[in-house]
Write an enzyme that holds these catalytic residues in place. Structure first.
Site, PDB file in Angstrom:
ATOM      1  N   GLY A 243      44.140  47.144  81.898  1.00 59.62           N
ATOM      2  CA  GLY A 243      43.367  47.282  83.149  1.00 59.62           C
ATOM      3  C   GLY A 243      43.576  46.074  84.053  1.00 59.62           C
ATOM      4  O   GLY A 243      43.646  46.213  85.289  1.00 59.62           O
ATOM      5  N   GLU A 369      54.954  41.706  84.218  1.00 57.91           N
ATOM      6  CA  GLU A 369      53.998  42.771  84.592  1.00 57.91           C
ATOM      7  C   GLU A 369      54.604  44.159  84.405  1.00 57.91           C
ATOM      8  O   GLU A 369      54.379  45.066  85.207  1.00 57.91           O
ATOM      9  CB  GLU A 369      53.541  42.592  86.040  1.00 57.91           C
ATOM     10  CG  GLU A 369      52.597  41.435  86.227  1.00 57.91           C
ATOM     11  CD  GLU A 369      51.203  41.738  85.703  1.00 57.91           C
ATOM     12  OE1 GLU A 369      50.983  42.853  85.214  1.00 57.91           O
ATOM     13  OE2 GLU A 369      50.355  40.832  85.769  1.00 57.91           O
TER      14      GLU A 369
HETATM   15  P1  TGC Z   1      48.753  53.447  76.047  1.00 62.35           P
HETATM   16  O1  TGC Z   1      48.458  54.422  74.968  1.00 62.35           O
HETATM   17  O2  TGC Z   1      49.576  53.887  77.191  1.00 62.35           O
HETATM   18  O3  TGC Z   1      47.382  52.889  76.628  1.00 62.35           O
HETATM   19  C1  TGC Z   1      46.327  52.395  75.827  1.00 62.35           C
HETATM   20  C2  TGC Z   1      45.047  52.588  76.643  1.00 62.35           C
HETATM   21  O4  TGC Z   1      45.137  51.861  77.872  1.00 62.35           O
HETATM   22  C3  TGC Z   1      45.045  52.746  79.007  1.00 62.35           C
HETATM   23  N1  TGC Z   1      46.042  52.272  80.012  1.00 62.35           N
HETATM   24  C4  TGC Z   1      45.733  51.627  81.136  1.00 62.35           C
HETATM   25  N2  TGC Z   1      44.559  51.309  81.689  1.00 62.35           N
HETATM   26  C5  TGC Z   1      44.582  50.645  82.872  1.00 62.35           C
HETATM   27  N3  TGC Z   1      45.720  50.279  83.498  1.00 62.35           N
HETATM   28  C6  TGC Z   1      46.915  50.571  82.957  1.00 62.35           C
HETATM   29  N4  TGC Z   1      48.045  50.179  83.584  1.00 62.35           N
HETATM   30  C7  TGC Z   1      46.964  51.283  81.746  1.00 62.35           C
HETATM   31  N5  TGC Z   1      47.971  51.730  80.953  1.00 62.35           N
HETATM   32  C8  TGC Z   1      47.383  52.350  79.896  1.00 62.35           C
HETATM   33  C9  TGC Z   1      45.368  54.114  78.451  1.00 62.35           C
HETATM   34  O5  TGC Z   1      44.761  55.142  79.218  1.00 62.35           O
HETATM   35  C10 TGC Z   1      44.795  54.032  77.049  1.00 62.35           C
HETATM   36  O6  TGC Z   1      43.381  54.187  77.169  1.00 62.35           O
HETATM   37  P2  TGC Z   1      42.533  54.856  75.958  1.00 62.35           P
HETATM   38  O7  TGC Z   1      41.168  55.049  76.512  1.00 62.35           O
HETATM   39  O8  TGC Z   1      43.233  56.155  75.625  1.00 62.35           O
HETATM   40  O9  TGC Z   1      42.587  53.898  74.823  1.00 62.35           O
HETATM   41  O10 TGC Z   1      49.381  52.156  75.361  1.00 62.35           O
HETATM   42  P3  TGC Z   1      50.827  51.877  74.806  1.00 62.35           P
HETATM   43  O11 TGC Z   1      50.695  50.959  73.635  1.00 62.35           O
HETATM   44  O12 TGC Z   1      51.560  53.175  74.614  1.00 62.35           O
HETATM   45  O13 TGC Z   1      51.516  51.013  75.960  1.00 62.35           O
HETATM   46  C11 TGC Z   1      51.937  51.542  77.130  1.00 62.35           C
HETATM   47  C12 TGC Z   1      52.753  50.511  77.972  1.00 62.35           C
HETATM   48  C13 TGC Z   1      54.130  50.307  77.359  1.00 62.35           C
HETATM   49  C14 TGC Z   1      52.892  51.137  79.341  1.00 62.35           C
HETATM   50  C15 TGC Z   1      52.011  49.164  78.053  1.00 62.35           C
HETATM   51  O14 TGC Z   1      52.000  48.535  76.824  1.00 62.35           O
HETATM   52  C16 TGC Z   1      52.616  48.240  79.079  1.00 62.35           C
HETATM   53  O15 TGC Z   1      52.244  48.301  80.245  1.00 62.35           O
HETATM   54  N6  TGC Z   1      53.552  47.313  78.695  1.00 62.35           N
HETATM   55  C17 TGC Z   1      54.061  46.275  79.574  1.00 62.35           C
HETATM   56  C18 TGC Z   1      53.413  44.958  79.231  1.00 62.35           C
HETATM   57  C19 TGC Z   1      53.198  44.078  80.440  1.00 62.35           C
HETATM   58  O16 TGC Z   1      53.267  44.509  81.559  1.00 62.35           O
HETATM   59  N7  TGC Z   1      52.845  42.839  80.198  1.00 62.35           N
HETATM   60  C20 TGC Z   1      52.488  41.944  81.262  1.00 62.35           C
HETATM   61  C21 TGC Z   1      51.910  40.667  80.729  1.00 62.35           C
HETATM   62  S1  TGC Z   1      51.051  39.695  81.939  1.00 62.35           S
HETATM   63  C22 TGC Z   1      52.230  39.150  82.991  1.00 62.35           C
HETATM   64  O17 TGC Z   1      53.362  39.473  82.917  1.00 62.35           O
HETATM   65  C23 TGC Z   1      51.743  38.218  84.058  1.00 62.35           C
HETATM   66  S2  TGC Z   1      52.987  37.676  85.101  1.00 62.35           S
HETATM   67  C24 TGC Z   1      52.199  36.694  86.213  1.00 62.35           C
HETATM   68  C25 TGC Z   1      51.826  37.413  87.472  1.00 62.35           C
HETATM   69  O18 TGC Z   1      51.250  38.519  87.440  1.00 62.35           O
HETATM   70  O19 TGC Z   1      52.076  36.882  88.546  1.00 62.35           O
HETATM   71  P1  FAD Z   2      61.231  42.821  76.081  1.00 62.90           P
HETATM   72  O1  FAD Z   2      60.004  43.620  75.905  1.00 62.90           O
HETATM   73  O2  FAD Z   2      61.873  42.252  74.867  1.00 62.90           O
HETATM   74  O3  FAD Z   2      62.306  43.707  76.885  1.00 62.90           O
HETATM   75  C1  FAD Z   2      63.707  43.417  76.865  1.00 62.90           C
HETATM   76  C2  FAD Z   2      64.431  44.605  77.513  1.00 62.90           C
HETATM   77  O4  FAD Z   2      64.166  45.797  76.774  1.00 62.90           O
HETATM   78  C3  FAD Z   2      63.996  44.894  78.955  1.00 62.90           C
HETATM   79  O5  FAD Z   2      65.102  45.304  79.708  1.00 62.90           O
HETATM   80  C4  FAD Z   2      63.036  46.052  78.793  1.00 62.90           C
HETATM   81  O6  FAD Z   2      62.943  46.870  79.954  1.00 62.90           O
HETATM   82  C5  FAD Z   2      63.693  46.808  77.654  1.00 62.90           C
HETATM   83  N1  FAD Z   2      62.743  47.658  76.935  1.00 62.90           N
HETATM   84  C6  FAD Z   2      61.547  47.315  76.403  1.00 62.90           C
HETATM   85  N2  FAD Z   2      60.951  48.367  75.843  1.00 62.90           N
HETATM   86  C7  FAD Z   2      61.784  49.422  76.036  1.00 62.90           C
HETATM   87  C8  FAD Z   2      61.738  50.803  75.684  1.00 62.90           C
HETATM   88  N3  FAD Z   2      60.690  51.311  75.047  1.00 62.90           N
HETATM   89  N4  FAD Z   2      62.790  51.584  76.031  1.00 62.90           N
HETATM   90  C9  FAD Z   2      63.864  51.083  76.693  1.00 62.90           C
HETATM   91  N5  FAD Z   2      63.963  49.785  77.062  1.00 62.90           N
HETATM   92  C10 FAD Z   2      62.933  48.972  76.732  1.00 62.90           C
HETATM   93  N6  FAD Z   2      52.906  37.319  80.097  1.00 62.90           N
HETATM   94  C11 FAD Z   2      51.568  37.068  79.987  1.00 62.90           C
HETATM   95  O7  FAD Z   2      50.890  37.594  79.107  1.00 62.90           O
HETATM   96  N7  FAD Z   2      50.959  36.215  80.870  1.00 62.90           N
HETATM   97  C12 FAD Z   2      51.622  35.587  81.857  1.00 62.90           C
HETATM   98  O8  FAD Z   2      51.027  34.838  82.638  1.00 62.90           O
HETATM   99  C13 FAD Z   2      53.029  35.808  81.979  1.00 62.90           C
HETATM  100  N8  FAD Z   2      53.750  35.131  82.925  1.00 62.90           N
HETATM  101  C14 FAD Z   2      55.120  35.227  82.908  1.00 62.90           C
HETATM  102  C15 FAD Z   2      55.874  34.386  83.722  1.00 62.90           C
HETATM  103  C16 FAD Z   2      57.269  34.430  83.685  1.00 62.90           C
HETATM  104  C17 FAD Z   2      58.066  33.469  84.504  1.00 62.90           C
HETATM  105  C18 FAD Z   2      57.922  35.386  82.857  1.00 62.90           C
HETATM  106  C19 FAD Z   2      59.414  35.495  82.833  1.00 62.90           C
HETATM  107  C20 FAD Z   2      57.175  36.226  82.048  1.00 62.90           C
HETATM  108  C21 FAD Z   2      55.774  36.147  82.044  1.00 62.90           C
HETATM  109  N9  FAD Z   2      54.997  36.920  81.163  1.00 62.90           N
HETATM  110  C22 FAD Z   2      53.643  36.701  81.059  1.00 62.90           C
HETATM  111  C23 FAD Z   2      55.655  37.776  80.185  1.00 62.90           C
HETATM  112  C24 FAD Z   2      56.145  39.106  80.733  1.00 62.90           C
HETATM  113  O9  FAD Z   2      55.088  39.980  80.967  1.00 62.90           O
HETATM  114  C25 FAD Z   2      57.144  39.696  79.726  1.00 62.90           C
HETATM  115  O10 FAD Z   2      58.293  38.900  79.787  1.00 62.90           O
HETATM  116  C26 FAD Z   2      57.470  41.148  80.029  1.00 62.90           C
HETATM  117  O11 FAD Z   2      56.358  41.975  79.761  1.00 62.90           O
HETATM  118  C27 FAD Z   2      58.680  41.658  79.226  1.00 62.90           C
HETATM  119  O12 FAD Z   2      58.570  41.325  77.879  1.00 62.90           O
HETATM  120  P2  FAD Z   2      59.795  40.601  77.104  1.00 62.90           P
HETATM  121  O13 FAD Z   2      60.213  39.437  77.920  1.00 62.90           O
HETATM  122  O14 FAD Z   2      59.354  40.367  75.701  1.00 62.90           O
HETATM  123  O15 FAD Z   2      60.964  41.651  77.135  1.00 62.90           O
END
Ligand code: TGC
Ligand code: FAD
Length: 390
Positions: A243, A369
């Protein structure tokens, strides 16, 4: 100096209220006057311009779309425009504001107790307290549901946290970390861990070629004991951190339009000035085709986020819609930046011009993200009903 004019090819400015334009323009001036002059040094030295934090707070940009607790309470379109202006400066600056507002203040606001809100939000809104968001782990980026960081309930109350978080924006400068961990082997919960808590240490990640104006760190928890009131009471399960991502991705979808706009204007101005074979580079058909493509893609991206903002304002926004906008606009901005980099020739690779910095930053923004692939899979699941993540 005349104020920066962003691309307004479809008169999208007419879709904004006078108040939204006024907020945008005040941030626009702040970025031009206070941010742009320090970015070259910041990028070269891999430092974040900390001296700007209190000014950003004074401008009301931290948690700007939250209501109460000394937050500005602006609408979501104005909030998007703020993100756009900040990222016209640098993705790292927008990241600082995104992490603080969408990933740290928002979960406290949405899932926190009243005491937690009172304790953290007013200070965070002013920039007196900095937050970070610890979700990603060394082995769990795209799949945060697999996380291995644990929280264990202690017999006398409170919790012990163990594990490591990686790639954490602001990790080394944060006063409070929003940390996601599996509680007692069951559901994922959010915890507020203050800087200096015994068993909690951080380390700076150096050597990034991207987002060099942003500090990225690792968080280490070793038998880190926190009190019972450190848990976020209302955020339960993986949907709680996801969320938060929805809030941040919304801001990114807007923000990258600003980075693309900066690259487009740099390419436009440069090619109008640059004489090649006796005429300005901009006078060649090949170059105009590239500029036209940028105008086309930026305009489409602008319209996409305006409708996304309308959906958010009316409470109808869905995660898959945010995924589409984040994915489309990041790719669009990255393509614009790469094209602009090429159009500047050798000057495209030097930091006297902002284009290479934006281009490198956008590689990160396309990855964090939710990578482009992950957002494709979210959309794929939505339209087919079949999850293809694993
Ligand atoms: P999944 O079964 O899809 O979902 C579990 C529960 O979560 C709900 N949900 C969401 N709710 C709000 N917003 C969303 N975007 C949501 N996506 C899913 C969903 O409805 C479910 O709810 P419930 O009630 O049924 O339990 O979970 P999954 O394990 O299959 O994962 C789906 C997936 C791959 C899309 C998710 O894990 C994902 O988005 N992965 C990407 C991870 C990611 O984006 N990490 C970012 C880390 S933070 C960061 O990068 C900060 S950078 C700094 C900056 O922002 O500037
Ligand atoms: P991986 O998950 O290992 O992915 C590697 C490759 O595999 C990608 O091309 C991806 O698209 C692909 N891949 C992954 N899953 C699949 C699939 N199912 N099918 C096909 N292809 C797939 N995280 C935080 O929590 N907080 C932060 O503040 C934060 N800040 C960040 C700042 C920077 C500068 C960076 C670089 C990252 C930051 N992140 C943060 C982490 C960021 O969210 C992750 O890097 C991102 O979610 C991708 O995860 P990963 O790097 O482990 O790549």
């Amino acid at each position: 100096m005349a104020q920066y004019q962003s691309l307004n090819f479809f008169d999208t400015d007419s879709l904004f209220t006078a108040e939204q334009i006024s907020i945008r323009d005040s941030v626009r001036d702040f970025v031009t006057d206070r941010v742009l002059p320090v970015l070259q040094d910041s990028h070269r030295n891999e430092t974040f311009p900390m001296h700007l934090v209190s000014e950003i707070g004074d401008l009301g940009l931290l948690g700007a779309n939250l209501k109460g607790y000394e937050c500005a309470g602006i609408d979501n379109i104005a909030y998007g425009l703020v993100m756009q202006e900040l990222e016209r400066g640098d993705s790292g600056l927008r990241s600082f504001v995104s992490v603080q507002g969408a990933l740290c203040m928002w979960p406290i606001y949405a899932y926190g107790s009243e005491e937690q809100k009172q304790k953290y939000l007013p200070k965070m809104a002013k920039g007196e307290f900095i937050g970070c968001f610890g979700l990603t782990e060394p082995d769990f980026g795209s799949n945060p549901g697999g996380m291995t960081t644990t929280a264990k309930s202690l017999p006398g109350g409170g919790y012990a946290i163990n594990g490591n978080k990686m790639w954490i924006t602001n990790g080394t400068i944060a006063d409070v970390a929003v940390v996601w961990a599996r509680l007692d082997g069951e559901r994922i919960r959010g915890f507020l861990v203050d800087k200096g808590t015994k068993g909690f240490t951080t380390s700076l990640m150096k050597g990034k070629f991207s987002l060099r104006c942003s500090l990225t760190g690792e968080l280490h928890f070793q038998d880190c004991e926190i009190s019972a009131d450190s848990i976020l009471p209302e955020g339960i399960g993986l949907k709680a951190p996801l969320g938060c991502l929805s809030q941040a991705r919304y801001g990114i979808a807007w923000g990258v339009v600003g980075a693309a706009d900066a690259c487009y204007h740099e390419a436009l101005n440069y090619t109008k000035e640059r004489m090649i074979f006796d005429k300005p580079l901009a006078g060649y058909q090949l170059v105009q085709a590239k500029l036209a493509k940028m105008v086309q893609e930026i305009t489409k991206a602008q319209l996409l986020v305006i409708q996304l903002g309308n959906l958010k304002e009316s409470g109808r926004i869905q995660p898959h819609q945010i995924s589409l906008a984040k994915m489309n606009n990041c790719r669009m901005a990255l393509d614009c930046a790469r094209e602009a980099r090429d159009m500047l020739g050798a000057n495209g690779i030097i930091d006297e011009y902002p284009v290479i910095r934006h281009m490198l930053n956008l590689e990160t923004v396309n990855t964090y993200e939710g990578t482009e692939d992950i957002h494709k899979l979210v959309i794929g699941r939505e339209v087919t009903g079949l999850a293809a993540f694993k």
